[in-house]
Write an enzyme that holds these catalytic residues in place. Sequence first.
Site, mmCIF file in Angstrom:
data_model
loop_
_atom_site.group_PDB
_atom_site.id
_atom_site.type_symbol
_atom_site.label_atom_id
_atom_site.label_comp_id
_atom_site.label_asym_id
_atom_site.label_seq_id
_atom_site.Cartn_x
_atom_site.Cartn_y
_atom_site.Cartn_z
ATOM 1 N N LYS A 114 -2.782 7.708 11.523
ATOM 2 C CA LYS A 114 -3.437 6.838 10.893
ATOM 3 C C LYS A 114 -2.484 6.420 9.505
ATOM 4 O O LYS A 114 -2.526 5.193 9.358
ATOM 5 C CB LYS A 114 -4.644 7.284 10.333
ATOM 6 N N LYS A 197 -6.368 6.142 23.388
ATOM 7 C CA LYS A 197 -7.819 6.391 23.336
ATOM 8 C C LYS A 197 -8.464 4.712 22.928
ATOM 9 O O LYS A 197 -7.892 4.160 22.164
ATOM 10 C CB LYS A 197 -8.441 7.493 22.714
ATOM 11 N N LYS A 200 -12.204 1.644 17.728
ATOM 12 C CA LYS A 200 -12.529 0.601 16.893
ATOM 13 C C LYS A 200 -11.488 -0.137 16.213
ATOM 14 O O LYS A 200 -11.245 -1.131 15.952
ATOM 15 C CB LYS A 200 -13.465 0.722 15.925
HETATM 16 P P1 TYM Z 1 -15.485 8.269 14.490
HETATM 17 O O1 TYM Z 1 -16.332 7.484 13.709
HETATM 18 O O2 TYM Z 1 -13.938 8.051 14.845
HETATM 19 O O3 TYM Z 1 -16.132 8.738 16.008
HETATM 20 C C1 TYM Z 1 -17.381 8.794 16.121
HETATM 21 C C2 TYM Z 1 -17.591 9.866 17.267
HETATM 22 O O4 TYM Z 1 -17.135 9.158 18.536
HETATM 23 C C3 TYM Z 1 -16.207 9.769 19.370
HETATM 24 N N1 TYM Z 1 -15.192 9.114 19.930
HETATM 25 C C4 TYM Z 1 -14.820 9.335 21.217
HETATM 26 N N2 TYM Z 1 -15.178 9.886 22.100
HETATM 27 C C5 TYM Z 1 -14.529 9.757 23.353
HETATM 28 N N3 TYM Z 1 -13.635 8.635 23.493
HETATM 29 C C6 TYM Z 1 -13.357 7.843 22.787
HETATM 30 N N4 TYM Z 1 -12.510 7.218 22.860
HETATM 31 C C7 TYM Z 1 -13.912 7.926 21.376
HETATM 32 N N5 TYM Z 1 -13.738 7.332 20.173
HETATM 33 C C8 TYM Z 1 -14.475 7.904 19.240
HETATM 34 C C9 TYM Z 1 -15.472 10.902 18.183
HETATM 35 O O5 TYM Z 1 -14.866 12.103 18.602
HETATM 36 C C10 TYM Z 1 -16.872 10.931 17.196
HETATM 37 O O6 TYM Z 1 -17.465 12.204 17.734
HETATM 38 N N6 TYM Z 1 -14.147 11.984 11.651
HETATM 39 C C11 TYM Z 1 -15.368 11.457 12.283
HETATM 40 C C12 TYM Z 1 -16.553 11.493 11.730
HETATM 41 C C13 TYM Z 1 -16.965 12.621 10.906
HETATM 42 C C14 TYM Z 1 -17.535 13.923 11.480
HETATM 43 C C15 TYM Z 1 -18.055 14.481 10.345
HETATM 44 C C16 TYM Z 1 -17.629 14.038 12.996
HETATM 45 C C17 TYM Z 1 -16.867 12.694 9.587
HETATM 46 N N7 TYM Z 1 -17.600 14.004 9.371
HETATM 47 C C18 TYM Z 1 -18.529 15.729 10.785
HETATM 48 C C19 TYM Z 1 -18.361 15.583 13.184
HETATM 49 C C20 TYM Z 1 -18.694 16.149 11.945
HETATM 50 C C21 TYM Z 1 -14.762 10.274 12.999
HETATM 51 O O7 TYM Z 1 -14.127 9.664 12.363
HETATM 52 O O8 TYM Z 1 -15.457 9.832 14.056
#
Ligand code: TYM
Length: 334
Positions: A114, A197, A200
Amino acid sequence: MKPATRVFSGIQPTGNLHLGNYLGAIRNWVAMQDAHESIFCVVDLHAITVAQDPAVLRRGIREMTAALLASGLDPARCILFPQSAVRVHAELAWVLMCTARVGWLNRMTQFKDKAGKDREGASVGLYTYPVLQAADILAYKATHVPVGDDQKQHLELARDIAAKFNNDHGVELFPLPEPVIEGPATRVMSLRDGTAKMSKSDPSDASRINLTDDADSIAQKIRRAKTDPEPLPSEIAGLAGRPEAANLVGLMAALTGRSAAQVLGDYGGQGFGQFKPALAEAMVAAIAPITARFNELRHDDVALDAVLAAGAERARAIAEPVLAEVHRAVGFRD
Ligand code: TYM
């Protein structure tokens, strides 16, 4: 009675919910909310680790809430709330920043991705992002964390932080949270590049399926999805070295509740000209009902805010006593 398991997970309120989020994580959240006490968080504190327009962020928090409800989260069966409404997250993150080691954060690949080339210009928040994520989980003593594959390293860090905190302070305060990375679509790839991957933040909207896309745009994105000239193989081994084909087969499997082997059993030997329309149809069937519900909910700010406020109150009731235990363990209070 204390529940044996407690589920926690989070999602950033930036951009649309896309098929990777849905198949990699949200679908598992929906499935888990019945069997386990479940807490789901719209992580707005994490969102500001990169610049945000306040009005867009405000809208994004509500829209993500609407998208999660449309996907099947039910506030009667889970807690759904915005991270910033529960101060424990930020306060616990500070304490855990004093537990985590600089060397641990230096190994985080997501920060490197990032921050890109301008690491010196990245916010300190982006660097300490995974510590806040650990605080999210540990504030609830969560035992299980359903996520996509890209969160694996952050969850290992959360376990390391929990273990070190317990050890440093001679307590058994935090359980070590288990990542739950399950299903045939834990890593959904871009439709334009099978080695990146689905995300967004990809500037190309054609790279992802948004849960707000209508049937025509889904069909068009699948038609244009990058593939190779070979027909589909009949065996999984034949997908080796064919990331785009493997991704589309994985999507078909996830959307229709089959294994990739079963999908290849049905479509092996066929070209993408035949496979893609079937995939688009399966995608529309899965997404259209969610889009319809999302469109009903998305503009009802009063109802969305009420869900979030009620969720935040329930979340606080769990997290505040945990923070009090932490304060005792570190010596802030008796
Ligand atoms: P975020 O907002 O990027 O994504 C949310 C969830 O979607 C999953 N994900 C995917 N799974 C499969 N293929 C993909 N291409 C894909 N893109 C996204 C992510 O793995 C995630 O589960 N850091 C985290 C948010 C967070 C969090 C937490 C998660 C903050 N605190 C505590 C678990 C526990 C994030 O940015 O997810």
